[in-house]
Design an enzyme around this catalytic site. Structure first.
Site, PDB file in Angstrom:
ATOM      1  N   ARG A   2       2.582  12.888  23.808  1.00  0.00           N
ATOM      2  CA  ARG A   2       2.943  11.554  23.297  1.00  0.00           C
ATOM      3  C   ARG A   2       4.019  10.905  24.148  1.00  0.00           C
ATOM      4  O   ARG A   2       3.997   9.688  24.373  1.00  0.00           O
ATOM      5  CB  ARG A   2       3.402  11.642  21.828  1.00  0.00           C
ATOM      6  CG  ARG A   2       2.281  11.816  20.844  1.00  0.00           C
ATOM      7  CD  ARG A   2       2.716  11.528  19.416  1.00  0.00           C
ATOM      8  NE  ARG A   2       3.861  12.312  19.009  1.00  0.00           N
ATOM      9  CZ  ARG A   2       3.815  13.584  18.640  1.00  0.00           C
ATOM     10  NH1 ARG A   2       2.659  14.225  18.663  1.00  0.00           N
ATOM     11  NH2 ARG A   2       4.906  14.215  18.259  1.00  0.00           N
ATOM     12  N   HIS A  29      20.200  18.350  19.904  1.00  0.00           N
ATOM     13  CA  HIS A  29      18.854  18.089  20.404  1.00  0.00           C
ATOM     14  C   HIS A  29      18.650  16.614  20.731  1.00  0.00           C
ATOM     15  O   HIS A  29      17.951  16.274  21.683  1.00  0.00           O
ATOM     16  CB  HIS A  29      17.835  18.550  19.362  1.00  0.00           C
ATOM     17  CG  HIS A  29      16.429  18.603  19.856  1.00  0.00           C
ATOM     18  ND1 HIS A  29      15.961  19.611  20.676  1.00  0.00           N
ATOM     19  CD2 HIS A  29      15.376  17.761  19.667  1.00  0.00           C
ATOM     20  CE1 HIS A  29      14.683  19.393  20.949  1.00  0.00           C
ATOM     21  NE2 HIS A  29      14.312  18.279  20.363  1.00  0.00           N
ATOM     22  N   HIS A  88      12.771  26.913  19.112  1.00  0.00           N
ATOM     23  CA  HIS A  88      13.021  27.404  17.761  1.00  0.00           C
ATOM     24  C   HIS A  88      11.768  27.338  16.887  1.00  0.00           C
ATOM     25  O   HIS A  88      11.426  28.313  16.210  1.00  0.00           O
ATOM     26  CB  HIS A  88      14.183  26.629  17.124  1.00  0.00           C
ATOM     27  CG  HIS A  88      15.535  27.021  17.640  1.00  0.00           C
ATOM     28  ND1 HIS A  88      15.784  27.257  18.967  1.00  0.00           N
ATOM     29  CD2 HIS A  88      16.716  27.215  16.998  1.00  0.00           C
ATOM     30  CE1 HIS A  88      17.069  27.570  19.117  1.00  0.00           C
ATOM     31  NE2 HIS A  88      17.650  27.559  17.936  1.00  0.00           N
ATOM     32  N   ASP A  92      13.640  18.576  34.283  1.00  0.00           N
ATOM     33  CA  ASP A  92      14.294  19.857  34.001  1.00  0.00           C
ATOM     34  C   ASP A  92      14.295  20.146  32.507  1.00  0.00           C
ATOM     35  O   ASP A  92      14.290  19.243  31.678  1.00  0.00           O
ATOM     36  CB  ASP A  92      15.721  19.900  34.562  1.00  0.00           C
ATOM     37  CG  ASP A  92      16.618  18.813  33.987  1.00  0.00           C
ATOM     38  OD1 ASP A  92      16.149  17.993  33.179  1.00  0.00           O
ATOM     39  OD2 ASP A  92      17.803  18.771  34.356  1.00  0.00           O
ATOM     40  N   ASN A 134      15.164  17.690  29.383  1.00  0.00           N
ATOM     41  CA  ASN A 134      15.489  18.103  28.028  1.00  0.00           C
ATOM     42  C   ASN A 134      16.535  19.208  28.126  1.00  0.00           C
ATOM     43  O   ASN A 134      16.530  19.997  29.067  1.00  0.00           O
ATOM     44  CB  ASN A 134      14.204  18.613  27.344  1.00  0.00           C
ATOM     45  CG  ASN A 134      14.453  19.256  26.001  1.00  0.00           C
ATOM     46  OD1 ASN A 134      14.146  20.429  25.806  1.00  0.00           O
ATOM     47  ND2 ASN A 134      14.990  18.520  25.059  1.00  0.00           N
ATOM     48  N   SER A 165      18.067  22.350  25.799  1.00  0.00           N
ATOM     49  CA  SER A 165      17.902  23.169  24.600  1.00  0.00           C
ATOM     50  C   SER A 165      19.023  24.193  24.580  1.00  0.00           C
ATOM     51  O   SER A 165      19.026  25.143  25.366  1.00  0.00           O
ATOM     52  CB  SER A 165      16.534  23.868  24.603  1.00  0.00           C
ATOM     53  OG  SER A 165      16.418  24.741  23.491  1.00  0.00           O
ATOM     54  N   GLN A 196       6.777  21.597  12.347  1.00  0.00           N
ATOM     55  CA  GLN A 196       5.755  20.581  12.164  1.00  0.00           C
ATOM     56  C   GLN A 196       4.351  21.183  12.236  1.00  0.00           C
ATOM     57  O   GLN A 196       4.162  22.270  12.743  1.00  0.00           O
ATOM     58  CB  GLN A 196       5.892  19.493  13.240  1.00  0.00           C
ATOM     59  CG  GLN A 196       7.307  18.967  13.425  1.00  0.00           C
ATOM     60  CD  GLN A 196       8.098  19.712  14.478  1.00  0.00           C
ATOM     61  OE1 GLN A 196       7.912  20.908  14.681  1.00  0.00           O
ATOM     62  NE2 GLN A 196       9.005  19.012  15.137  1.00  0.00           N
ATOM     63  N   SER A 229      11.341  21.304  25.371  1.00  0.00           N
ATOM     64  CA  SER A 229      11.287  22.609  24.716  1.00  0.00           C
ATOM     65  C   SER A 229      10.819  22.487  23.266  1.00  0.00           C
ATOM     66  O   SER A 229      11.040  21.471  22.611  1.00  0.00           O
ATOM     67  CB  SER A 229      12.674  23.250  24.740  1.00  0.00           C
ATOM     68  OG  SER A 229      13.596  22.421  24.051  1.00  0.00           O
ATOM     69  N   HIS A 230      10.168  23.535  22.799  1.00  0.00           N
ATOM     70  CA  HIS A 230       9.886  23.719  21.378  1.00  0.00           C
ATOM     71  C   HIS A 230      10.159  25.179  21.037  1.00  0.00           C
ATOM     72  O   HIS A 230       9.314  25.893  20.514  1.00  0.00           O
ATOM     73  CB  HIS A 230       8.449  23.314  21.036  1.00  0.00           C
ATOM     74  CG  HIS A 230       8.387  22.314  19.925  1.00  0.00           C
ATOM     75  ND1 HIS A 230       7.451  22.342  18.935  1.00  0.00           N
ATOM     76  CD2 HIS A 230       9.182  21.251  19.631  1.00  0.00           C
ATOM     77  CE1 HIS A 230       7.648  21.338  18.084  1.00  0.00           C
ATOM     78  NE2 HIS A 230       8.696  20.667  18.497  1.00  0.00           N
TER      79      HIS A 230
END
Length: 726
Positions: free
Chosen positions: A114, A47, A95, A488, A526, A528, A238, A92-93
């Site tokens: 952010r 990551h 998982h 991307d 990013n 993933s 988180q 990506s988030h």
């Protein structure tokens, strides 16, 4: 507290292979402490380090006269004229969103926001690209509701309009949904803030919310496959607080205006570790941190926990010392923490102190720029088998199959839960193609889109990668925008499998080819990987986020067809039904090759649409579902019927590329056809808009009946309790 003994099992639990651990031993000349093992694990996971992909990512085009900042910073920056710049990125988030959908998706939005305002930009738009498993899978309704609720809760409270995106369903995502979050902001072109530290002895300042134990090990978790221990990973997700993030935005922008900032970095993946290492490494400096000074919301936190926590709404900054009092006052006014937690040092060291103990003492540059880099074995995806002729089906029944499936049904259930109008600059809301947001106080606007067709990429990664870029390009041209640049989000399975690595390599080749041909560079992104559950991977899903500029609102194409308007098809239809939406949704067939992408035609036809926008009442690109679905969507949005002259299934539902459907009045249609003939662009009248029926050749259906199906199918598929009146 007694630190754990470093064992083979502990090393493996940190996602490090034996040879990687041996590399750590050779770098530092001794066994690492537990905290040091955690730091290496965080910085060397997929990551953060891109160790399986960066060899290929370097081949992507990232430059252009409009590009101010390409990949490598928190977000990409592109010039939009008049001293202004658009700052944007997609991440990506995946998982976290599968484990805890509300907080996983919410903190995905928080993190990407952010990334944008860390660069000095005020966010003006968000989008999301969502992929879920089969609606009938027992977990899918829970995931859909949680993800959409999390995106809405965070974005709405923060105050950023959600203006576009996509939602798809496929069995390959049953055990691993995808949540790709995009954000864009506006900044002064000469007021961009970067992350490279400079100056020795400069204070390193912690900003924002307090550190807790939430998200410890999140980046490492995101670099692993899922198995039956998935629930054990819940503590790595988180927890977000959008109201704190809003305060952090205002405080950071005020701080930046004060002249106090030397460099600034979002605390995202791997938290304090990654932010400090990246600032030091980019500036060629070391960093000393004293963890006793870190604001904490939990007691007895260890150095390991503080360094790897991914608590949200935090920043790290290198400060001009003479500005400390002014900077502190700004953050105290916003009721946020401001703490000097360390300093820059000349030596190449990452020195971590906690109490009177040295918890880590590592060569900083080896953590980032010297992370492992793999040229993994890969095999080319075999040529796809030809698509057999589809069984007979009537045109309107084919349409019903498409609009009754959750992937192609109206998505109002989703976006009516988002604030699409906050900021009062949204011109085009979700559901109508690219979203459009006015550049406040000007006559300019920015258009945003997110696109990919994963079935294409699985069948033919190169053509599928090209098509994702081409579709983003078309979506922007269809609203009259000049495509500027892309971001991307490359979602794939386990890159240690040569066939999966081959998908990634092929897609990157196709993306690069298309970006070069269309002058549409990649400026951020990013990767993933390891999106697999029990060894089964997702469809390869390289999402492309595109940004375009409308230089004057008079050039915007944002209307809907009117009664009596003529439907004109731009482009050539060959009848390509391989990997089509119709084959998949009506017959469960996912065979055949992806449609070929003629990049020269894509460019020529896009330029033609923009050059002749004065003749157009409405426009849309053709993609999934071809002419039949696009024409229905356009007519249904206007509340009128349509007539297409042909009832040929291949002509109606083929997914040949480089095509647009436009609506014109009689005078505009005549002018457009003359212009097309002069330019050598294929164009033909294919029908008209109006009435209360949807007619395709001799076949017809009632618009009201079809509209009810279209607008209810999504909620019905997932058991949604929100009636869709959008």
């Amino acid at each position: 507290m007694q630190e754990p003994t470093i064992t083979a099992d502990l090393i493996a639990a940190h996602g490090l292979k034996p040879d990687e651990y041996d590399r750590i031993l050779s770098i530092i000349g001794r066994a690492p402490s537990f905290t040091e093992l955690g730091i290496f694990s965080a910085m060397w996971n997929e990551h953060c380090s891109y160790k399986s992909s960066k060899t290929w990512l370097r081949t992507l085009p990232t430059d252009g006269p409009q590009v101010i900042c390409g990949p490598g910073e928190n977000a990409g920056v592109v010039d939009i004229g008049d001293g202004q710049a658009v700052v944007f990125k997609m991440e990506s988030h995946n998982h976290p969103s599968y484990i805890e959908p509300h907080q996983g998706a919410a903190t995905g939005i928080g993190g990407i926001l952010r990334d944008v305002f860390t660069m000095g930009a005020r966010p003006i738009a968000a989008m999301d690209s969502l992929s879920f498993g089969r609606p009938e899978h027992p977990k899918t309704p829970h995931l859909v509701k949680g993800v959409v609720e999390g995106i809405g809760a965070y974005g709405n409270a923060f105050g950023v309009p959600n203006v576009g995106g996509e939602v798809r369903f496929h069995r390959s995502y049953d055990g691993n949904c995808l949540v790709n979050a995009f954000a864009a902001g506006l900044a002064d072109a000469d007021g961009i803030f970067y992350s490279a530290a400079s100056g020795v002895g400069m204070p390193v300042v912690y900003l924002g919310a307090k550190t807790g134990r939430d998200g410890v090990g999140g980046a490492t978790m995101a670099s692993a496959e899922f198995d039956d221990t998935i629930e054990d990973k819940r503590p790595t997700v988180q927890v977000g607080d959008p109201f704190t993030e809003k305060c952090l935005l205002e405080a950071c922008l005020e701080l930046m205006a004060s002249g106090a900032v030397i460099s600034i970095q979002d605390m995202g993946a791997a938290g304090l570790t990654c932010s400090a290492v990246e600032m030091g490494d980019k500036g060629g400096l070391g960093i000393r941190l004293q963890l006793d000074a870190v604001p904490q919301r939990e007691t007895n936190m260890t150095a390991y926990e503080m360094m790897l926590s991914e608590s949200q709404e935090r920043m790290l900054m290198v400060l001009k010392p003479e500005k400390e009092a002014e900077a502190r006052a700004i953050f105290e006014k916003w009721d946020l923490d401001f703490a000097i937690v360390g300093e820059t040092i000349a030596e190449d060291r990452f020195l971590i102190l906690h109490g009177n103990d040295v918890k880590a003492d590592l060569p900083l540059s080896k953590l980032s720029s010297s992370a492992p880099e793999y040229d993994r074995p890969w095999i080319e995806t075999p040529a796809a088998r030809p698509c057999a002729p589809l069984p007979p089906i009537r045109p309107v029944e084919a349409l019903r199959k498409l609009i009754g499936s959750p992937s192609y049904a109206h998505k109002g259930w989703v976006w009516q839960q988002y604030d699409t109008q906050v900021g009062a600059d949204t011109i085009r809301r979700p559901g109508l193609g690219a979203g459009v947001v006015r550049v406040h106080g000007t006559r300019k606007a920015l258009a945003f889109t997110a696109d990919v067709t994963p079935r294409y990429v699985r069948a033919n990664p190169v053509e599928g990668g090209k098509q994702a870029v081409a579709e983003a390009f078309r979506n922007l041209c269809a609203v009259g925008a000049l495509p500027l640049a892309t971001t991307d989000n490359l979602n794939f399975g386990n890159p240690e499998k040569p066939e999966i690595m081959g998908q990634l390599v092929g897609a990157i080749k196709g993306i690069g080819e298309a970006c070069r041909a269309l002058d549409f560079p990649i400026v951020s992104g990013n990767v993933s990987l390891y999106n697999e559950t029990d060894g089964t991977g997702i469809l390869p899903t390289p999402t492309i986020g595109g940004v375009g500029l409308i230089d004057d609102l008079s050039n915007l194409i944002a209307g809907l067809p009117s009664e009596g308007d003529i439907a004109i098809l731009i482009g050539t239809t060959q009848g390509h039904l391989g990997q089509s939406a119709l084959a998949a949704e009506a017959f469960g067939i996912e065979t055949g090759d992806a449609p070929p992408v003629d990049l020269a035609a894509e460019r020529r036809h896009g330029e033609f649409i923009r050059a002749n926008r004065a003749h157009l009442r409405a426009a849309t690109d053709l993609s999934d579902g071809g002419l039949g679905l696009a024409a229905f969507e356009m007519a249904e949005a206007a509340g009128i019927g349509l007539r297409l002259d042909s009832d040929d299934i291949a002509g109606l539902y083929a997914e040949d590329q480089a095509r647009y459907l436009v609506a014109c009045d009689a005078e505009g249609a005549a002018a457009l056809l003359r212009a097309a003939e002069a330019a050598g662009v294929p164009a033909a009248q294919v029908g008209s808009f109006g009435g209360v029926a949807v007619q395709m050749g001799e076949d017809a259906g009632d618009l009201a009946d079809l509209s009810r199906l279209y607008r209810s199918a999504f909620a019905s598929a997932i058991g949604g309790d929100r009636p869709d009146h959008a």
